[in-house]
Design a protein around this motif. Structure first.
Motif, PDB file in Angstrom:
ATOM      1  N   ARG A 243       0.718  -1.331   0.112  1.00 40.85           N
ATOM      2  CA  ARG A 243      -0.012  -0.088   0.004  1.00 40.85           C
ATOM      3  C   ARG A 243       0.789   1.390  -0.025  1.00 40.85           C
ATOM      4  O   ARG A 243       0.538   2.298   0.759  1.00 40.85           O
ATOM      5  CB  ARG A 243      -1.052  -0.187   1.233  1.00 40.85           C
ATOM      6  CG  ARG A 243      -2.136  -1.114   0.991  1.00 40.85           C
ATOM      7  CD  ARG A 243      -2.880  -1.419   2.136  1.00 40.85           C
ATOM      8  NE  ARG A 243      -3.795  -0.208   2.903  1.00 40.85           N
ATOM      9  CZ  ARG A 243      -4.764  -0.573   3.687  1.00 40.85           C
ATOM     10  NH1 ARG A 243      -4.882  -1.868   4.372  1.00 40.85           N
ATOM     11  NH2 ARG A 243      -5.535   0.395   4.177  1.00 40.85           N
ATOM     12  N   CYS A 244       2.147   1.327  -0.733  1.00 42.46           N
ATOM     13  CA  CYS A 244       3.089   2.335  -0.792  1.00 42.46           C
ATOM     14  C   CYS A 244       2.165   3.575  -1.436  1.00 42.46           C
ATOM     15  O   CYS A 244       2.672   4.727  -1.168  1.00 42.46           O
ATOM     16  CB  CYS A 244       4.305   1.982  -1.416  1.00 42.46           C
ATOM     17  SG  CYS A 244       3.973   1.461  -3.311  1.00 42.46           S
ATOM     18  N   GLU A 245       1.072   3.226  -2.246  1.00 42.41           N
ATOM     19  CA  GLU A 245       0.390   4.446  -2.791  1.00 42.41           C
ATOM     20  C   GLU A 245      -0.289   5.092  -1.951  1.00 42.41           C
ATOM     21  O   GLU A 245      -0.559   6.532  -2.051  1.00 42.41           O
ATOM     22  CB  GLU A 245      -0.673   3.904  -3.976  1.00 42.41           C
ATOM     23  CG  GLU A 245      -1.709   2.963  -3.370  1.00 42.41           C
ATOM     24  CD  GLU A 245      -1.117   1.515  -3.130  1.00 42.41           C
ATOM     25  OE1 GLU A 245      -2.284   0.663  -2.898  1.00 42.41           O
ATOM     26  OE2 GLU A 245      -0.152   0.987  -3.481  1.00 42.41           O
ATOM     27  N   ASP A 246      -0.718   4.498  -0.637  1.00 45.64           N
ATOM     28  CA  ASP A 246      -1.399   5.265   0.243  1.00 45.64           C
ATOM     29  C   ASP A 246      -0.546   6.465   0.937  1.00 45.64           C
ATOM     30  O   ASP A 246      -0.611   7.745   1.207  1.00 45.64           O
ATOM     31  CB  ASP A 246      -1.892   4.350   1.524  1.00 45.64           C
ATOM     32  CG  ASP A 246      -2.842   3.576   0.921  1.00 45.64           C
ATOM     33  OD1 ASP A 246      -3.545   3.985  -0.162  1.00 45.64           O
ATOM     34  OD2 ASP A 246      -3.468   2.545   1.441  1.00 45.64           O
ATOM     35  N   ALA A 248       2.196   7.785  -0.586  1.00 48.87           N
ATOM     36  CA  ALA A 248       2.612   8.692  -1.634  1.00 48.87           C
ATOM     37  C   ALA A 248       1.388   9.583  -1.559  1.00 48.87           C
ATOM     38  O   ALA A 248       1.788  10.965  -2.015  1.00 48.87           O
ATOM     39  CB  ALA A 248       2.586   7.964  -3.038  1.00 48.87           C
ATOM     40  N   ALA A 249       0.226   9.368  -1.484  1.00 46.33           N
ATOM     41  CA  ALA A 249      -1.085  10.183  -1.481  1.00 46.33           C
ATOM     42  C   ALA A 249      -0.868  11.112  -0.349  1.00 46.33           C
ATOM     43  O   ALA A 249      -1.848  12.216  -0.061  1.00 46.33           O
ATOM     44  CB  ALA A 249      -2.249   9.452  -1.760  1.00 46.33           C
ATOM     45  N   ARG A 297       3.804   3.239 -14.216  1.00 43.60           N
ATOM     46  CA  ARG A 297       3.125   3.750 -13.364  1.00 43.60           C
ATOM     47  C   ARG A 297       3.461   3.033 -11.831  1.00 43.60           C
ATOM     48  O   ARG A 297       3.865   3.674 -10.762  1.00 43.60           O
ATOM     49  CB  ARG A 297       1.678   3.889 -13.284  1.00 43.60           C
ATOM     50  CG  ARG A 297       0.900   4.557 -12.155  1.00 43.60           C
ATOM     51  CD  ARG A 297      -0.530   4.454 -12.433  1.00 43.60           C
ATOM     52  NE  ARG A 297      -1.416   5.037 -11.457  1.00 43.60           N
ATOM     53  CZ  ARG A 297      -1.772   4.294 -10.504  1.00 43.60           C
ATOM     54  NH1 ARG A 297      -1.296   2.878 -10.300  1.00 43.60           N
ATOM     55  NH2 ARG A 297      -2.574   4.889  -9.253  1.00 43.60           N
ATOM     56  N   ARG A 298       3.349   1.944 -11.931  1.00 47.58           N
ATOM     57  CA  ARG A 298       3.908   0.902 -10.783  1.00 47.58           C
ATOM     58  C   ARG A 298       5.353   0.971 -10.428  1.00 47.58           C
ATOM     59  O   ARG A 298       5.685   1.151  -9.324  1.00 47.58           O
ATOM     60  CB  ARG A 298       3.565  -0.605 -10.825  1.00 47.58           C
ATOM     61  CG  ARG A 298       3.648  -1.303  -9.536  1.00 47.58           C
ATOM     62  CD  ARG A 298       2.785  -0.978  -8.602  1.00 47.58           C
ATOM     63  NE  ARG A 298       3.118  -1.825  -7.237  1.00 47.58           N
ATOM     64  CZ  ARG A 298       2.526  -1.462  -6.019  1.00 47.58           C
ATOM     65  NH1 ARG A 298       1.864  -0.463  -5.750  1.00 47.58           N
ATOM     66  NH2 ARG A 298       2.769  -2.641  -5.221  1.00 47.58           N
ATOM     67  N   LEU A 301       6.472   4.490  -8.837  1.00 49.35           N
ATOM     68  CA  LEU A 301       5.840   4.356  -7.466  1.00 49.35           C
ATOM     69  C   LEU A 301       6.936   3.584  -6.723  1.00 49.35           C
ATOM     70  O   LEU A 301       7.201   4.212  -5.535  1.00 49.35           O
ATOM     71  CB  LEU A 301       4.645   3.975  -7.241  1.00 49.35           C
ATOM     72  CG  LEU A 301       3.910   3.718  -5.775  1.00 49.35           C
ATOM     73  CD1 LEU A 301       3.831   5.136  -5.184  1.00 49.35           C
ATOM     74  CD2 LEU A 301       2.568   3.338  -5.880  1.00 49.35           C
ATOM     75  N   GLU A 304      10.321   5.441  -6.353  1.00 52.01           N
ATOM     76  CA  GLU A 304      10.100   6.586  -5.546  1.00 52.01           C
ATOM     77  C   GLU A 304       9.952   6.101  -3.989  1.00 52.01           C
ATOM     78  O   GLU A 304      10.769   6.746  -3.192  1.00 52.01           O
ATOM     79  CB  GLU A 304       8.882   7.557  -5.874  1.00 52.01           C
ATOM     80  CG  GLU A 304       8.755   8.633  -5.317  1.00 52.01           C
ATOM     81  CD  GLU A 304       7.373   9.367  -5.306  1.00 52.01           C
ATOM     82  OE1 GLU A 304       7.242  10.796  -5.007  1.00 52.01           O
ATOM     83  OE2 GLU A 304       6.386   8.789  -6.028  1.00 52.01           O
ATOM     84  N   PHE A 305       9.465   5.147  -3.915  1.00 51.06           N
ATOM     85  CA  PHE A 305       9.505   4.677  -2.578  1.00 51.06           C
ATOM     86  C   PHE A 305      10.793   4.194  -1.993  1.00 51.06           C
ATOM     87  O   PHE A 305      11.492   4.665  -0.940  1.00 51.06           O
ATOM     88  CB  PHE A 305       8.819   3.432  -2.188  1.00 51.06           C
ATOM     89  CG  PHE A 305       8.416   2.739  -0.925  1.00 51.06           C
ATOM     90  CD1 PHE A 305       7.324   3.210  -0.141  1.00 51.06           C
ATOM     91  CD2 PHE A 305       9.306   1.960  -0.216  1.00 51.06           C
ATOM     92  CE1 PHE A 305       6.928   2.781   1.110  1.00 51.06           C
ATOM     93  CE2 PHE A 305       8.972   1.530   0.921  1.00 51.06           C
ATOM     94  CZ  PHE A 305       7.778   2.037   1.684  1.00 51.06           C
TER      95      PHE A 305
END
Length: 309
Positions: A243-246, A248-249, A297-298, A301, A304-305
């Motif tokens: 859930r690294c997108e969480d 990032a947001a 996209r993935r 992300l 970046e993480f």
């Protein structure tokens, strides 16, 4: 593509699985996919199973059918994609024997089929708020970290060694020019981490929130292992990326990522630096693989993480 099960409800192979392995150049995988409907029908008959439905969208590692056994007991029938270590999932589930993971009921050496305790496939830890999900995940994964059976699984050094050999090639593409320093750091970290492993335990190998499903005999149980022998920090690193997108947001993603590492490491008595190192390596390796496969996209992300770490 459907399996003739002898009733009016043919089993459809999910599109996600078809997309994942349909273009695989390996002949065994192509042959397996073509014969999967017949394999499923034969195994259903041999084990006297009544199919209810195929789990969709399902995973990329195999076909899972929800079934009823002859006595009416619910179960899940899985056909893993053939490849190296195909029998490892069955061996790991048998070794855990229901401790922290779904219980293995039957296994076929002929076609690789697994009959597994039925869990709630639609309810994973991802359905929980993040803090609660991480707490339950930590409680589940600690049960899986047990001494392995002798000489039955590969090691973290072997698995990451294969990945490390690919990193320079994956990072050589024009799109990856900016992340080559990260790739170099990942390789250096992996070299140091594998020099003196602190422990040898059986690991899930692909542990994340989506691999922990709700059960009846215990609230949460792991499924779908890619078992490997090594240190706990390697296993926990995949959970760090979840859930690294969480992150990032949200505000301050770099600080939030570091707090996640600290919290997980401290709750499970894992060295923070080793967890950071494996998290960075796994993020870079996964990001470059996604980028090479066209999923920019993935890839961006994950990379970046890695940069946050």
């Amino acid at each position: 593509m459907a399996a003739d099960t002898g009733d009016s409800r043919p089993l459809q192979v999910p599109k996600r699985l078809l997309d994942a392995v349909g273009d695989d150049p390996a002949e065994p995988v192509r042959s397996w996919l073509d014969s999967l409907p017949q394999l499923a029908a034969r195994r259903l008959g041999a084990w006297e199973l009544t199919p209810e439905r195929v789990v969709t969208p399902g995973g990329r590692g195999g076909l899972v059918v929800l079934v009823r056994q002859a006595d009416g007991t619910p179960a899940a029938l899985k056909f893993p994609v053939p490849g190296p270590g195909r029998g490892d999932e069955a061996a790991a589930l048998a070794h855990w024997n229901g401790w922290g993971a779904a219980r293995l009921l039957r296994a076929s050496s002929e076609d690789g089929a697994l009959l597994i305790e039925r869990l709630q496939s639609a309810v994973s830890l991802r359905s929980l708020p993040e803090a609660k999900a991480l707490l339950e995940a930590a409680g589940t994964v600690r049960r899986l970290w047990v001494p392995p059976p002798a000489d039955s699984f590969g090691t973290v050094e072997e698995r990451t060694g294969a990945a490390a050999e690919m990193l320079p090639t994956l990072a050589s593409g024009a799109w990856a020019a900016d992340v080559r320093p990260l790739a170099d750091e990942a390789l250096e970290l992996r070299s140091g981490l594998t020099a003196q492993p602190p422990e040898r335990l059986l690991l899930h190998g692909d542990f994340r929130q989506g691999k922990v499903l709700a059960g009846e005999r215990t609230p949460w149980l792991a499924v779908g292992p890619r078992p490997v022998v090594g240190e706990r920090a390697y296993d926990l690193a995949r959970l760090v990326l979840d859930r690294c997108e969480d992150l990032a947001a949200g505000p301050g993603p770099a600080a939030a990522a570091r707090r996640r590492i600290a919290k997980l490491a401290d709750s499970l008595d894992v060295d923070r630096d080793r967890l950071r190192g494996w998290s960075l390596f796994r993020a870079v390796e996964a990001g470059l693989r996604h980028g090479a496969a066209g999923d920019r996209r993935r890839a961006e992300l994950l990379l970046e993480f890695a940069g946050w770490l």
